[in-house]
Design a protein around this motif. Structure first.
Motif, PDB file in Angstrom:
ATOM      1  N   ALA A 111       0.780  -1.309  -0.177  1.00 39.08           N
ATOM      2  CA  ALA A 111       0.081  -0.038   0.031  1.00 39.08           C
ATOM      3  C   ALA A 111       1.098   1.348   0.046  1.00 39.08           C
ATOM      4  CB  ALA A 111      -0.771  -0.045   1.247  1.00 39.08           C
ATOM      5  N   MET A 112       1.957   1.191   0.814  1.00 36.72           N
ATOM      6  CA  MET A 112       2.933   2.285   0.719  1.00 36.72           C
ATOM      7  C   MET A 112       3.666   2.539  -0.132  1.00 36.72           C
ATOM      8  SD  MET A 112       1.931   3.904   3.816  1.00 36.72           S
ATOM      9  CE  MET A 112       3.002   5.180   4.104  1.00 36.72           C
ATOM     10  N   THR A 113       4.044   1.566  -0.701  1.00 38.63           N
ATOM     11  CA  THR A 113       5.187   1.795  -1.995  1.00 38.63           C
ATOM     12  C   THR A 113       4.498   1.679  -3.379  1.00 38.63           C
ATOM     13  OG1 THR A 113       6.700   0.598  -0.779  1.00 38.63           O
ATOM     14  CG2 THR A 113       7.246   0.679  -2.790  1.00 38.63           C
ATOM     15  N   PHE A 114       3.552   0.712  -3.489  1.00 37.21           N
ATOM     16  CA  PHE A 114       3.028   0.552  -4.828  1.00 37.21           C
ATOM     17  C   PHE A 114       1.412   0.980  -4.973  1.00 37.21           C
ATOM     18  CE2 PHE A 114       6.070  -2.760  -4.200  1.00 37.21           C
ATOM     19  CZ  PHE A 114       6.928  -2.416  -5.317  1.00 37.21           C
ATOM     20  N   GLY A 115       0.863   1.565  -3.984  1.00 34.59           N
ATOM     21  CA  GLY A 115      -0.465   2.302  -4.071  1.00 34.59           C
ATOM     22  C   GLY A 115      -1.438   1.190  -4.151  1.00 34.59           C
ATOM     23  N   PHE A 116      -1.392   0.211  -3.468  1.00 34.07           N
ATOM     24  CA  PHE A 116      -2.744  -0.710  -3.296  1.00 34.07           C
ATOM     25  C   PHE A 116      -3.715  -0.005  -2.310  1.00 34.07           C
ATOM     26  CE2 PHE A 116       0.147  -3.665  -5.518  1.00 34.07           C
ATOM     27  CZ  PHE A 116      -0.486  -4.580  -5.855  1.00 34.07           C
ATOM     28  N   ARG A 117      -4.701  -0.282  -2.365  1.00 35.70           N
ATOM     29  CA  ARG A 117      -5.706   0.194  -1.522  1.00 35.70           C
ATOM     30  C   ARG A 117      -6.962  -0.750  -1.365  1.00 35.70           C
ATOM     31  NH1 ARG A 117      -6.131   3.110  -6.429  1.00 35.70           N
ATOM     32  NH2 ARG A 117      -7.929   2.644  -7.582  1.00 35.70           N
ATOM     33  N   GLN A 118      -7.875  -0.525  -0.432  1.00 38.31           N
ATOM     34  CA  GLN A 118      -9.147  -1.396  -0.062  1.00 38.31           C
ATOM     35  C   GLN A 118     -10.251  -0.541  -0.848  1.00 38.31           C
ATOM     36  OE1 GLN A 118      -9.609  -2.061   4.053  1.00 38.31           O
ATOM     37  NE2 GLN A 118      -7.508  -2.036   4.604  1.00 38.31           N
ATOM     38  N   PRO A 119     -11.143  -1.404  -1.472  1.00 45.95           N
ATOM     39  CA  PRO A 119     -10.976  -2.989  -1.179  1.00 45.95           C
ATOM     40  C   PRO A 119     -10.094  -3.644  -2.340  1.00 45.95           C
ATOM     41  CG  PRO A 119     -13.159  -2.181  -2.458  1.00 45.95           C
ATOM     42  CD  PRO A 119     -12.255  -1.048  -1.924  1.00 45.95           C
ATOM     43  N   TYR A 120      -9.322  -4.466  -1.737  1.00 47.16           N
ATOM     44  CA  TYR A 120      -8.242  -5.179  -2.708  1.00 47.16           C
ATOM     45  C   TYR A 120      -9.135  -5.789  -3.975  1.00 47.16           C
ATOM     46  CZ  TYR A 120      -5.079  -4.063   1.135  1.00 47.16           C
ATOM     47  OH  TYR A 120      -4.575  -3.319   2.141  1.00 47.16           O
ATOM     48  N   GLN A 121      -8.615  -5.863  -5.162  1.00 52.78           N
ATOM     49  CA  GLN A 121      -9.370  -6.555  -6.225  1.00 52.78           C
ATOM     50  C   GLN A 121      -8.425  -7.882  -6.393  1.00 52.78           C
ATOM     51  OE1 GLN A 121      -9.571  -4.202  -9.793  1.00 52.78           O
ATOM     52  NE2 GLN A 121      -9.668  -2.400  -8.725  1.00 52.78           N
ATOM     53  N   ILE A 122      -9.215  -8.907  -6.151  1.00 53.73           N
ATOM     54  CA  ILE A 122      -8.617 -10.258  -6.260  1.00 53.73           C
ATOM     55  C   ILE A 122      -8.851 -11.105  -7.520  1.00 53.73           C
ATOM     56  CG2 ILE A 122      -8.057 -12.411  -4.896  1.00 53.73           C
ATOM     57  CD1 ILE A 122      -8.816 -10.901  -2.556  1.00 53.73           C
ATOM     58  N   LEU A 123      -7.799 -11.394  -8.399  1.00 55.53           N
ATOM     59  CA  LEU A 123      -8.569 -12.260  -9.505  1.00 55.53           C
ATOM     60  C   LEU A 123      -8.039 -13.796  -9.073  1.00 55.53           C
ATOM     61  CD1 LEU A 123      -6.621 -10.544 -12.526  1.00 55.53           C
ATOM     62  CD2 LEU A 123      -8.783 -10.721 -11.938  1.00 55.53           C
ATOM     63  N   VAL A 124      -9.288 -14.631  -9.007  1.00 53.41           N
ATOM     64  CA  VAL A 124      -9.248 -15.780  -8.772  1.00 53.41           C
ATOM     65  C   VAL A 124      -9.427 -16.743  -9.851  1.00 53.41           C
ATOM     66  CG1 VAL A 124     -10.603 -17.627  -7.456  1.00 53.41           C
ATOM     67  CG2 VAL A 124     -10.559 -15.260  -6.585  1.00 53.41           C
ATOM     68  N   ASP A 125      -8.490 -17.967 -10.040  1.00 51.63           N
ATOM     69  CA  ASP A 125      -8.673 -18.872 -11.123  1.00 51.63           C
ATOM     70  C   ASP A 125      -9.388 -19.862 -10.751  1.00 51.63           C
ATOM     71  OD1 ASP A 125      -7.028 -20.144  -9.234  1.00 51.63           O
ATOM     72  OD2 ASP A 125      -5.500 -20.803 -10.691  1.00 51.63           O
ATOM     73  N   SER A 126      -9.649 -20.655 -11.816  1.00 47.50           N
ATOM     74  CA  SER A 126     -10.590 -21.990 -11.438  1.00 47.50           C
ATOM     75  C   SER A 126     -10.056 -23.127 -10.660  1.00 47.50           C
ATOM     76  CB  SER A 126     -10.948 -22.680 -12.827  1.00 47.50           C
ATOM     77  OG  SER A 126      -9.458 -23.110 -13.418  1.00 47.50           O
ATOM     78  N   GLU A 127      -8.890 -23.251 -10.619  1.00 47.97           N
ATOM     79  CA  GLU A 127      -8.180 -24.149  -9.798  1.00 47.97           C
ATOM     80  C   GLU A 127      -8.438 -23.850  -8.240  1.00 47.97           C
ATOM     81  OE1 GLU A 127      -7.151 -27.081 -10.538  1.00 47.97           O
ATOM     82  OE2 GLU A 127      -7.132 -26.624 -12.664  1.00 47.97           O
ATOM     83  N   LEU A 128      -8.337 -22.619  -8.185  1.00 49.00           N
ATOM     84  CA  LEU A 128      -8.512 -22.172  -6.374  1.00 49.00           C
ATOM     85  C   LEU A 128      -9.947 -22.224  -6.333  1.00 49.00           C
ATOM     86  CD1 LEU A 128      -6.945 -20.818  -4.087  1.00 49.00           C
ATOM     87  CD2 LEU A 128      -8.067 -18.822  -4.838  1.00 49.00           C
ATOM     88  N   CYS A 129     -10.891 -22.178  -7.102  1.00 52.59           N
ATOM     89  CA  CYS A 129     -12.432 -22.347  -6.587  1.00 52.59           C
ATOM     90  C   CYS A 129     -12.532 -23.847  -6.404  1.00 52.59           C
ATOM     91  CB  CYS A 129     -13.197 -22.037  -7.815  1.00 52.59           C
ATOM     92  SG  CYS A 129     -13.287 -20.090  -8.173  1.00 52.59           S
TER      93      CYS A 129
END
Length: 298
Positions: free
Chosen positions: A17-35
């Motif tokens: 968040a401090m270095t690369f600018g991530f912020r909430q809500p975090y966008q999470i890309l989920v693949d089929s294997e994790l589901c």
């Protein structure tokens, strides 16, 4: 989740968040294997992702990944779980493998700041070469956030170095103006130090009294005239007459030839005795009187 692990994950997300600018809500890309893995291990995917990332999450899935689930038989629970996520447009006219789809969405710099949740080992190895890409996977029914890769740490160090050395146009103009002005700064002259007011004795306040009026000098003549006027101006006491003053009569004593002072006054009786003269003086006075009588008889 253990407290120590939660603290570590919180520090990692603060770094992103401090270095690369991530912020909430975090966008999470989920693949089929994790589901499929979350359904097999009976894991509440959204809740676990929020605990791992220590904040609000927004799970997303691409059209290519959900198409892989459609092609597989007996994965209806995983399909239902994937349908509950937000769809991410990948702009692929024909569906491609999920790993390639996620790699194309992330790109070379992950400018949209995605968190990748995948069970594919080749995909994770490729994503570690891209800076600022948090990776989440499931290991024996436990969801894990991977530590930042070497590429991410090098990118962080370079950003910090650039922030220290880089200057804005306004700062450059200020530096150029300061370099042109070669006049030495003027030093302020310091005066004598004042004593401590708490150690100084307070001054006494003197009240201004009315000054007496100056009188003109008095000369000798003026003094005499004023003395006479003062005596003349003194009023006599009321009821006093010349008869009040005592009357003195000198009477001769036939026998001794001595004269006594008798004081007669209308006021209260007061007798004052006269001093007796010496015998020589009295004899002289008698002789003088006898001679006077003889002269008068002749």
């Amino acid at each position: 989740m253990r407290q120590k692990r939660a603290k570590t994950y919180r520090k990692l997300m603060n770094l992103y968040a401090m270095t690369f600018g991530f912020r909430q809500p975090y966008q999470i890309l989920v693949d089929s294997e994790l589901c499929k893995a979350s359904v097999e291990h009976k894991i509440e995917l959204v809740k676990q992702l929020g605990m791992v990332l220590q904040g609000e999450v927004k799970p997303m899935i691409t059209q290519c990944c959900i198409h892989e689930l459609y092609l597989q038989r007996g994965q209806q629970p995983a399909v239902d779980l994937a349908k509950s996520f937000e769809r991410r447009k990948c702009n692929h006219r024909e569906p491609i493998p999920g790993d390639d789809c996620l790699a194309s969405v992330v790109g070379d710099s992950n400018k949209h700041r995605y968190v990748i949740a995948t069970q594919s080992t080749p995909l994770r190895n490729n994503l570690r070469l891209i800076p600022a890409v948090p990776i989440v996977h499931i290991n024996r029914s436990v969801m894990i956030l991977e530590p930042p890769s070497g590429t991410t740490m090098r990118a962080k160090a370079s950003l910090e170095q650039n922030a220290l050395t880089s200057t804005t146009p306004a700062e450059k103009a200020l530096l150029s103006s300061s370099s042109k002005s070669t006049e030495p700064p003027t030093k302020k002259k310091r005066g004598p130090k004042q004593p401590n007011p708490l150690s100084v004795k307070k001054k006494k306040v003197t009240q201004l009294l009315p000054q007496p009026m100056k009188r003109p000098p008095v000369t000798m003549a003026d003094g005499k005239d004023k003395g006479r006027k003062a005596k003349d101006d003194v009023p006599e006491p009321s009821g006093s007459t010349t008869s009040d003053t005592p009357k003195r009569k000198y009477m001769e004593d036939d026998e001794g030839g001595e004269s006594n002072l008798n004081v007669e006054s209308t006021g209260p009786s007061h007798k004052r005795k006269r001093r007796r003269k010496s015998a020589a003086h009295t004899s002289d006075s008698v002789d003088m009187r006898s001679t006077d009588t003889k002269i008068s008889l002749q």
